[in-house]
Design a protein around this motif. Structure first.
Motif, PDB file in Angstrom:
ATOM      1  N   SER B  58       0.817  -1.216   0.000  1.00 35.91           N
ATOM      2  CA  SER B  58       0.000   0.000   0.000  1.00 35.91           C
ATOM      3  C   SER B  58       0.848   1.263   0.000  1.00 35.91           C
ATOM      4  O   SER B  58       0.355   2.350  -0.273  1.00 35.91           O
ATOM      5  N   GLU B  59       2.127   1.094   0.302  1.00 43.57           N
ATOM      6  CA  GLU B  59       3.009   2.262   0.390  1.00 43.57           C
ATOM      7  C   GLU B  59       4.125   2.233  -0.652  1.00 43.57           C
ATOM      8  O   GLU B  59       4.972   3.126  -0.691  1.00 43.57           O
ATOM      9  N   ALA B  60       4.097   1.204  -1.478  1.00 39.78           N
ATOM     10  CA  ALA B  60       5.124   1.097  -2.517  1.00 39.78           C
ATOM     11  C   ALA B  60       4.681   1.897  -3.734  1.00 39.78           C
ATOM     12  O   ALA B  60       3.489   2.003  -4.019  1.00 39.78           O
ATOM     13  N   GLU B  61       5.635   2.451  -4.452  1.00 38.40           N
ATOM     14  CA  GLU B  61       5.290   3.226  -5.649  1.00 38.40           C
ATOM     15  C   GLU B  61       4.982   2.297  -6.813  1.00 38.40           C
ATOM     16  O   GLU B  61       3.970   2.417  -7.467  1.00 38.40           O
ATOM     17  N   GLY B  62       5.893   1.383  -7.039  1.00 37.91           N
ATOM     18  CA  GLY B  62       5.757   0.475  -8.175  1.00 37.91           C
ATOM     19  C   GLY B  62       4.478  -0.333  -8.054  1.00 37.91           C
ATOM     20  O   GLY B  62       3.599  -0.033  -7.267  1.00 37.91           O
ATOM     21  N   LYS B  63       4.373  -1.354  -8.834  1.00 45.09           N
ATOM     22  CA  LYS B  63       3.149  -2.150  -8.852  1.00 45.09           C
ATOM     23  C   LYS B  63       3.514  -3.625  -8.822  1.00 45.09           C
ATOM     24  O   LYS B  63       3.485  -4.298  -9.860  1.00 45.09           O
TER      25      LYS B  63
END
Lengths: 64, 64, 64, 64, 64, 64
Positions: B58-63
């Motif tokens: 939920s806090e990561a930029e990537g996917k």
């Protein structure tokens, strides 16, 4: 590719962030792997879905 | 009686239908069993409950 | 980062290869993800450790 | 420290209380342990997250 | 009563000791619980039972 | 289609038979289902793969 499942009563986002980071660090150090291959999954278990000594946590007095 | 657990971020009903059917077919073919004894359980993991490389999804930029 | 657990009686290496590949393909297609983030773990369950209808598979006549 | 996971469609609190108590008793008797070290975790699986024979339970006619 | 499952390739006793101790400490700190209620279970996954990107770890060249 | 996982130290065949039968009966009664749809999987956890309070069971003095 270590995968860690955490089964526990629901916690705050801050606590989830802390345990995910901490377990990943511990895993990398103990198992000599890089964080990129470590996955942590947290399962929020409602208190009425967990029992200790045969008693649902939602109905126990103490705080297991 | 193969049982398959799928742990992933929540998907649409259509996607759940597709993966359940597909995994069952693959299991029957690879393991030479009939579909009647194959069970698939899907576990929806919220993004704040999953971490890759120590960072909550939920806090990561990537996917991831 | 979908993770799939397969619980079943032990199979040959060829069968494990086939189910791992097949489940990964199905997952990528159904969930629209790349294979690099899909992990499959196979758990070999001995027949004396599995029960259907209350009877251990190692002691059942039929072939569940 | 036996841990038992129950994966099933959601049930009433009364049913959860009964299965947790019953499984704990059975475990203590069969494995000769005291209830204090037995934990039961119940996982409520939505019908659209479970498939039998490749068909989601939410879309099956029968009552698996 | 947090329970942590670690799924990974088999490790040495020393490494298991280290990860069990470390995960327990992290869990106690992040979740504010005492170690007496934390259980860690380690599951040794053979390389032929794990697949990344559809390829069994026992047959992959790299070192995932 | 309830599925029950039992995680515990290895037991004798007689004990596995007893727990599988007992858990199935309890499940049928508590959840009002027929035994034909109940599956029990037993996972033998080696003592060096289980930790309580951060100490591997293989290295603990007591008998948790």
């Amino acid at each position: 590719m270590p995968i860690i499942h955490v089964y526990a009563f629901e916690r705050s986002l801050e606590q989830k962030r802390e345990i995910a980071q901490g377990i990943t660090e511990v895993t990398c150090k103990a198992y000599d792997v890089s964080p990129e291959i470590v996955t942590v999954y947290i399962f929020d278990v409602p208190k009425e879905n967990a029992a200790h000594a045969g008693v649902l946590a939602s109905e126990a007095e103490g705080k297991p």
